[in-house]
Design a protein around this motif. Structure first.
Motif, PDB file in Angstrom:
ATOM      1  N   ALA A   1       0.875  -1.174   0.000  1.00  0.00           N
ATOM      2  CA  ALA A   1       0.000   0.000   0.000  1.00  0.00           C
ATOM      3  C   ALA A   1       0.910   1.221   0.000  1.00  0.00           C
ATOM      4  CB  ALA A   1      -0.893   0.006   1.220  1.00  0.00           C
ATOM      5  N   PRO A   2       0.854   2.052  -1.029  1.00  0.00           N
ATOM      6  CA  PRO A   2       1.755   3.203  -1.083  1.00  0.00           C
ATOM      7  C   PRO A   2       1.462   4.185   0.042  1.00  0.00           C
ATOM      8  CG  PRO A   2       0.145   3.309  -2.844  1.00  0.00           C
ATOM      9  CD  PRO A   2      -0.034   1.987  -2.168  1.00  0.00           C
ATOM     10  N   LYS A   3       2.525   4.726   0.601  1.00  0.00           N
ATOM     11  CA  LYS A   3       2.381   5.698   1.684  1.00  0.00           C
ATOM     12  C   LYS A   3       2.033   7.065   1.105  1.00  0.00           C
ATOM     13  CE  LYS A   3       5.698   3.433   4.696  1.00  0.00           C
ATOM     14  NZ  LYS A   3       6.964   3.570   5.414  1.00  0.00           N
ATOM     15  N   LYS A   4       1.275   7.805   1.876  1.00  0.00           N
ATOM     16  CA  LYS A   4       0.909   9.145   1.455  1.00  0.00           C
ATOM     17  C   LYS A   4       2.143  10.041   1.556  1.00  0.00           C
ATOM     18  CE  LYS A   4      -2.197  12.939   2.503  1.00  0.00           C
ATOM     19  NZ  LYS A   4      -3.164  13.486   3.458  1.00  0.00           N
ATOM     20  N   LYS A   5       2.402  10.807   0.534  1.00  0.00           N
ATOM     21  CA  LYS A   5       3.556  11.694   0.543  1.00  0.00           C
ATOM     22  C   LYS A   5       3.289  12.873   1.464  1.00  0.00           C
ATOM     23  CE  LYS A   5       5.264  10.607  -4.040  1.00  0.00           C
ATOM     24  NZ  LYS A   5       5.677  11.142  -5.337  1.00  0.00           N
ATOM     25  N   LYS A   6       4.277  13.151   2.307  1.00  0.00           N
ATOM     26  CA  LYS A   6       4.156  14.276   3.228  1.00  0.00           C
ATOM     27  C   LYS A   6       4.608  15.559   2.537  1.00  0.00           C
ATOM     28  CE  LYS A   6       4.905  11.698   7.479  1.00  0.00           C
ATOM     29  NZ  LYS A   6       5.715  11.593   8.700  1.00  0.00           N
ATOM     30  N   SER A   7       3.983  16.622   2.925  1.00  0.00           N
ATOM     31  CA  SER A   7       4.393  17.908   2.374  1.00  0.00           C
ATOM     32  C   SER A   7       5.667  18.376   3.068  1.00  0.00           C
ATOM     33  CB  SER A   7       3.280  18.941   2.559  1.00  0.00           C
ATOM     34  OG  SER A   7       3.114  19.223   3.934  1.00  0.00           O
ATOM     35  N   PHE A   8       6.252  19.426   2.553  1.00  0.00           N
ATOM     36  CA  PHE A   8       7.487  19.956   3.116  1.00  0.00           C
ATOM     37  C   PHE A   8       7.286  20.409   4.562  1.00  0.00           C
ATOM     38  CE2 PHE A   8      10.166  23.688   3.992  1.00  0.00           C
ATOM     39  CZ  PHE A   8      11.412  23.075   3.961  1.00  0.00           C
ATOM     40  N   LEU A   9       6.159  21.065   4.848  1.00  0.00           N
ATOM     41  CA  LEU A   9       5.904  21.542   6.214  1.00  0.00           C
ATOM     42  C   LEU A   9       5.679  20.383   7.177  1.00  0.00           C
ATOM     43  CD1 LEU A   9       3.672  24.645   5.447  1.00  0.00           C
ATOM     44  CD2 LEU A   9       6.085  24.619   6.070  1.00  0.00           C
TER      45      LEU A   9
ATOM     46  N   LYS B   1       7.071  17.467   6.973  1.00  0.00           N
ATOM     47  CA  LYS B   1       8.395  16.900   7.238  1.00  0.00           C
ATOM     48  C   LYS B   1       9.180  17.817   8.172  1.00  0.00           C
ATOM     49  CE  LYS B   1       8.895  14.586   2.780  1.00  0.00           C
ATOM     50  NZ  LYS B   1       9.662  14.537   1.533  1.00  0.00           N
ATOM     51  N   LEU B   2       9.033  19.113   7.999  1.00  0.00           N
ATOM     52  CA  LEU B   2       9.783  20.079   8.783  1.00  0.00           C
ATOM     53  C   LEU B   2       9.346  20.097  10.232  1.00  0.00           C
ATOM     54  CD1 LEU B   2      11.955  22.295   8.607  1.00  0.00           C
ATOM     55  CD2 LEU B   2      10.106  23.913   8.161  1.00  0.00           C
ATOM     56  N   PHE B   3       8.042  20.069  10.478  1.00  0.00           N
ATOM     57  CA  PHE B   3       7.528  20.157  11.846  1.00  0.00           C
ATOM     58  C   PHE B   3       7.219  18.783  12.444  1.00  0.00           C
ATOM     59  CE2 PHE B   3       6.253  24.357  10.070  1.00  0.00           C
ATOM     60  CZ  PHE B   3       7.110  25.120  10.859  1.00  0.00           C
ATOM     61  N   GLY B   4       7.336  17.719  11.698  1.00  0.00           N
ATOM     62  CA  GLY B   4       7.186  16.367  12.235  1.00  0.00           C
ATOM     63  C   GLY B   4       5.767  15.967  12.580  1.00  0.00           C
TER      64      GLY B   4
END
Length: 61
Positions: A47-55, A57-60
């Protein structure tokens, strides 16, 4: 001085055709038919994981 590129045990195609060939098994069309009792029991676990946006990833979050 020229060096030969072919191996010294080279067999010409004319001699190859004269050799007795191995007997082949007759073609069986029954082997190409699909099995009527076959059930596909493979499981698709990917099941492909949903791609996280830059923010994200930045704020966790």
């Amino acid at each position: 001085m020229c060096m030969p590129h072919a191996s010294p045990k080279h067999v010409s195609p004319d001699k190859r055709d004269k050799k007795e060939r191995k007997s082949l098994k007759p073609f069986n069309k029954e082997l190409l038919k699909p099995d009527p009792d076959f059930t596909d029991e493979r499981k698709h676990a990917y099941a492909p994981k949903k791609k996280k946006s830059f923010l994200d990833k930045l704020f966790g979050s």
